[in-house]
Motif scaffolding. Structure first.
Motif, short mmCIF file in Angstrom:
data_model
loop_
_atom_site.label_atom_id
_atom_site.label_comp_id
_atom_site.label_asym_id
_atom_site.label_seq_id
_atom_site.Cartn_x
_atom_site.Cartn_y
_atom_site.Cartn_z
N LYS A 1 8.32 6.20 0.17
CA LYS A 1 7.18 5.09 0.31
C LYS A 1 8.02 4.46 2.22
O LYS A 1 6.54 4.34 2.96
CB LYS A 1 8.28 4.17 0.24
CG LYS A 1 7.71 2.11 -0.05
CD LYS A 1 8.22 0.99 -0.73
CE LYS A 1 9.43 1.43 0.31
NZ LYS A 1 10.16 0.22 -0.41
N GLN A 2 8.49 5.48 2.73
CA GLN A 2 8.81 4.95 3.95
C GLN A 2 7.72 5.74 4.57
O GLN A 2 7.45 5.49 6.24
CB GLN A 2 10.29 5.34 4.28
CG GLN A 2 10.76 4.49 6.26
CD GLN A 2 10.23 3.19 6.61
OE1 GLN A 2 10.80 2.54 5.57
NE2 GLN A 2 9.39 3.06 7.68
N ASN B 1 5.18 14.72 -9.12
CA ASN B 1 6.10 15.32 -8.20
C ASN B 1 7.24 15.54 -9.27
O ASN B 1 8.51 15.37 -9.07
CB ASN B 1 6.12 15.65 -7.26
CG ASN B 1 5.25 15.67 -6.00
OD1 ASN B 1 5.33 17.20 -5.69
ND2 ASN B 1 4.64 14.66 -5.55
N GLN B 2 6.52 15.48 -10.92
CA GLN B 2 8.44 15.64 -11.30
C GLN B 2 8.70 16.85 -11.75
O GLN B 2 10.32 16.05 -11.60
CB GLN B 2 7.45 15.32 -12.92
CG GLN B 2 8.37 14.93 -14.05
CD GLN B 2 7.98 15.21 -15.52
OE1 GLN B 2 8.06 16.17 -15.84
NE2 GLN B 2 6.90 13.85 -16.22
N LYS C 1 2.57 7.12 -6.71
CA LYS C 1 1.23 8.25 -7.07
C LYS C 1 2.21 8.99 -7.05
O LYS C 1 1.71 10.72 -7.74
CB LYS C 1 0.34 7.84 -6.49
CG LYS C 1 -1.21 6.84 -6.62
CD LYS C 1 -2.04 5.94 -5.54
CE LYS C 1 -3.07 5.47 -6.35
NZ LYS C 1 -4.19 5.10 -5.26
N LEU C 2 2.22 9.83 -5.45
CA LEU C 2 3.07 10.54 -5.54
C LEU C 2 4.27 11.16 -6.42
O LEU C 2 4.32 11.92 -6.92
CB LEU C 2 3.29 10.67 -3.72
CG LEU C 2 4.52 11.69 -3.02
CD1 LEU C 2 2.78 13.00 -2.93
CD2 LEU C 2 5.23 11.88 -1.92
N ASP D 1 0.35 -0.88 0.08
CA ASP D 1 0.05 0.20 0.06
C ASP D 1 0.42 1.26 0.13
O ASP D 1 0.40 1.97 -0.77
CB ASP D 1 -0.75 0.01 1.14
CG ASP D 1 -1.88 -0.93 0.95
OD1 ASP D 1 -2.04 -1.32 -0.05
OD2 ASP D 1 -2.34 -1.33 2.15
N SER D 2 1.74 1.17 0.80
CA SER D 2 2.65 2.08 1.07
C SER D 2 3.70 2.35 -0.39
O SER D 2 3.84 3.94 -1.02
CB SER D 2 3.55 2.58 1.71
OG SER D 2 4.90 1.54 1.80
N SER D 3 3.70 1.65 -1.23
CA SER D 3 4.68 1.71 -2.52
C SER D 3 3.63 2.35 -3.61
O SER D 3 3.63 3.53 -4.29
CB SER D 3 5.15 0.31 -2.98
OG SER D 3 5.95 -0.40 -1.85
N GLU D 4 2.55 1.88 -3.50
CA GLU D 4 1.59 2.46 -4.40
C GLU D 4 1.54 3.86 -4.58
O GLU D 4 0.90 4.60 -5.13
CB GLU D 4 0.30 1.81 -4.30
CG GLU D 4 -0.80 1.75 -5.59
CD GLU D 4 -1.14 1.55 -6.52
OE1 GLU D 4 -1.16 2.44 -7.35
OE2 GLU D 4 0.19 0.75 -7.21
N GLU D 5 1.13 3.91 -2.94
CA GLU D 5 0.80 5.56 -2.52
C GLU D 5 2.36 6.37 -3.19
O GLU D 5 2.01 7.51 -3.24
CB GLU D 5 0.87 6.02 -1.02
CG GLU D 5 -1.15 5.55 -0.44
CD GLU D 5 -2.11 6.83 -1.03
OE1 GLU D 5 -1.84 7.00 -1.57
OE2 GLU D 5 -2.43 5.68 -1.68
#
Length: 763
Positions: free
Chosen positions: A325-326, A295-296, A290-291, A283-287
């Protein structure tokens, strides 16, 4: 409080599901009404709600009305026990002048409803679900239910069969129970076969597919489970997949059933902790993903800055993503941190005992231990050199020290450092107790590191680094830089070859231009002139890995040096800090320099359980310096000449009362000391026992074939193994001193002055 109760409370698994075909429904509406009225309010509310759900609203209202009139009569406990437990409702009502309740329409409605529901028996099932049933096999469930019902706040849901196609209402019931009891988990105890016979493991399949499997990624409804069966499999199953931890089999009515169930459920909790971590990582990797997509601009700026610092763009990108991710992981983790972290408290013996089919420590765990300490992928990633890089030359190893900011090759291909410093690494003569350890051996400081993979044979070994100025070696940084241009980290270059594209694109910006500069330098070298220069100065050159010390292999210039790995993060930081402390020390303390003091004491020496080994050394010299007392090893060796071999293995030349695995030194009084040296069974294997099992001697539980042994010069043959097949016989110190022939290993053992000697023999 039992361990099972303790575990359930810690899990907050107050919602308990039992699926068992041995449940017998109550057919008599009178008994159903009586038991309903005697139940607590939570059960009553749940039954009424369920009856309304299946459209028996009229019946549920009639039951509520009857309950309102009847429940006040239950305050007289004596009369309740006398009449209601036997089913004598008429006598009970007559006692209180309430005979008119027998004529209530509720009985007619109840009978009619039961008749209408004859095929599905859903009404009886609703009452049974909340514990209002006629019978459940007492021999199988009495102890277990007594234990579970003794936990405050528990609600048990009883089902005679799995829900079949009616799963939605089944899951809804469990979710309601979880919410009512404020549970974190539903504890499922499921009969393995459910009347289908041992060939069809319906209960087992239900746990795997419909409970644990279906809700593996659900944070609202989580299960821990076990199988309850009268037909257990004769062989333990391996715990490999996640679901395997939830289908441990408990034999119905077996001895110590509570203890067995505790350990089985602890296995479920173990798996769930790691499942929770897995899900949070996903879940944290997915978030974070998206972030990153949003933020390119920021990421492009970070990569631009990384080029200025000589950091590969991919490394900067990965660091940003790992950080995001962390952050997301920590945000998710706090929601149930106390629960999941609390579960790990049960990862101990008494709860989570070793499963017979649990894998032993193997290569994959050794690889994880090594991965924590060392990065063996630096060459595959063509990483620029950095502090902690480990190099190999002719079987010897060296580690690069310094600060990253000094060693980094920046965008303009310059760096602050002019020359590289390296410590030579030794393969350690003994294995440290921990993976990373700092030891003082005499006056020298060593850093011991475990789990280093030796390039020469591929085995994992301990290494040590002496932190001292004489152990520093120097290298030209441009020589070391060559490693990042070669797939296997070799410090070599062919000036006639262009840099390959697959390497060029992953290097920090302008590092390809640096390669071109190096190529140009080597192209300009006049081989004869260089070799003449090298020959002239090689005896005086303080730089071990100098740019001039190459070998010409065809068109290649090779230094015979290659990078093999990198010591990671905090472990290198600790090593480097010890190096800086060593450089900053004051070598001579001419002010208030404490002298060594000597006094005479009584020293008693012995070996464990061996009276004959006792030696008393009167007026023996005890040394003291800087507040530390010690005996000199050389003095003890001289005084105990028959134990000189045993003492020769001591790793310290000063014997102190500090903890060691070789001996125990105790100060018994101001003038008396006792030194007990342990038996030496092998390298770093010291034993303080008076009797020795087969496992002590060979590291194996029992002999593989022949369990016999024979004392030398004796005709009597003994066995390690008893009638039950366990190796319970132990050898005494005296027997080992005489010498023992071990048939299974074809080896003779003998304790000679504290050292266990092993000699192979042939029949």
């Amino acid at each position: 409080m039992s361990k099972l109760q303790d575990l359930i409370k810690s899990l907050k698994a107050y919602s308990i599901l039992i699926i068992e075909d041995e449940i017998t429904y109550i057919d008599d509406p009178v008994k159903l009404l009586i038991r309903f009225c005697q139940a607590d309010n939570r059960v009553k509310e749940a039954i009424i709600e369920d009856l309304n759900t299946i459209n028996f609203n009229t019946l549920s209202q009639a039951i509520e009305d009857f309950n309102t009139e009847f429940t006040p009569l239950l305050s007289n406990r004596k009369e309740v026990n006398n009449f209601l437990t036997g089913g004598y409702l008429d006598r009970f009502l007559k006692k209180f002048g309430k005979e008119e309740l027998l004529k209530d329409v509720v009985f007619d409605q109840f009978n009619a409803a039961l008749e209408k529901d004859k095929e599905t028996e859903s009404i009886k099932a609703i009452f049974a679900k909340y514990g209002i049933y006629l019978n459940i096999n007492d021999a199988h469930y009495r102890q277990l239910l007594s234990e579970l019902n003794g936990i405050e706040g528990v609600q048990i849901l009883y089902y005679k069969q799995t829900p079949g196609s009616n799963k939605d209402s089944f899951y809804a019931d469990i979710l309601k129970s979880v919410e009512r009891t404020s549970s974190n988990f539903c504890l499922a105890i499921v009969d393995k076969s459910l009347s289908t016979g041992s060939a069809n493991e319906v209960g087992k399949e239900f746990i795997i597919d419909d409970l644990v499997g279906a809700y593996k990624d659900n944070s609202e409804l989580r299960f821990i489970a076990c199988l309850y069966t009268s037909r257990p499999d004769p062989d333990e199953k391996e715990l490999i997949k996640y679901e395997d931890f939830f289908i441990e089999e408990i034999t119905k009515g077996s001895d110590q059933i509570i203890d067995k169930m505790t350990k089985s459920l602890a296995q479920s909790a173990f798996a769930e902790v790691f499942n929770s971590l897995r899900k949070k990582k996903i879940d944290s990797s997915e978030e974070a993903f998206k972030l990153a997509l949003r933020n390119q601009k920021n990421i492009k700026y970070i990569i631009s800055e990384s080029h200025n610092e000589g950091i590969p763009s991919y490394d900067a990108t990965k660091y940003w993503f790992d950080l995001a991710k962390q952050k997301k992981f920590d945000d998710i983790e706090v929601a149930d941190y106390k629960l999941i972290a609390g579960l790990s408290a049960f990862f101990k013996h008494g709860y989570l005992d070793d499963h017979p089919k649990t894998s032993e420590i193997g290569d994959e765990l050794l690889e994880i231990n090594t991965f924590e300490l060392f990065d063996y992928n630096v060459n595959k990633k063509h990483m620029p050199i950095a502090p902690g890089d480990i190099w190999e030359k002719d079987g010897s190893y060296f580690i690069l020290v310094g600060q990253l900011c000094d060693l980094l090759l920046r965008k303009n291909n310059t760096r602050k450092a002019k020359i590289a410093e390296l410590f030579k690494i030794e393969l350690a003569p003994e294995t440290p107790k921990t993976k990373y350890e700092i030891k003082l051996v005499g006056e020298n400081k060593y850093v011991y590191i475990n789990n280093f993979r030796d390039k020469t044979d591929g085995y994992y070994k301990p290494i040590r680094v002496e932190i001292s100025t004489p152990n520093i070696y120097y290298a030209d940084l441009s020589v070391l830089d060559l490693c990042m241009y070669n797939d296997n980290g070799e410090c070599e270059i062919d000036p006639n070859e262009d840099l390959r594209d697959h390497i060029k694109f992953i290097l920090p910006e302008n590092n390809d231009k640096y390669y071109d500069e190096l190529r140009s330098d080597y192209q300009k070298l006049g081989e004869v002139k260089v070799m003449q220069l090298y020959t002239a100065m090689r005896f005086n050159d303080p730089i071990e890995f100098s740019k001039t010390k190459f070998k010409k292999l065809g068109d290649k210039y090779s230094y015979g040096l290659n990078r093999v790995s990198r010591l990671k993060g905090r472990y290198f930081d600790s090593l480097y800090n010890n190096y800086l402390n060593n450089k900053g020390r004051i070598d001579l303390n001419l002010i208030d320099n404490s002298p060594e003091l000597i006094r005479q004491v009584k020293l008693t020496f012995d070996l464990p359980g061996d009276v004959e080994s006792t030696r008393v050394l009167d007026n023996f010299e005890l040394w003291a310096a800087n507040g530390n007392e010690y005996f000199r090893l050389s003095d003890i060796q001289d005084a105990l000449s028959d134990y000189k071999n045993l003492l020769s293995f001591c790793i310290n030349d000063r014997l102190t009362s500090k903890e060691t695995n070789q001996y125990i030194l105790v100060k018994e009084s101001q003038l008396e000391y006792h030194l007990t040296h342990k038996y030496r069974f092998g390298d770093n294997n010291y034993v303080q026992k008076q009797e020795f099992s087969f496992k002590d001697l060979f590291g194996e539980v029992k002999p593989s074939e022949d369990g016999n042994f024979q004392i030398l010069n004796s005709d009597c043959v003994h066995s390690f193994v008893n009638e039950a097949g366990y190796a319970t016989r132990k050898l005494t110190v005296q027997e080992l001193k005489l010498g023992v022939k071990i048939f299974d290993k074809k080896v003779k053992l003998q304790l000679v002055n504290g050292v266990l000697e092993r000699e192979r023999y042939e029949e």
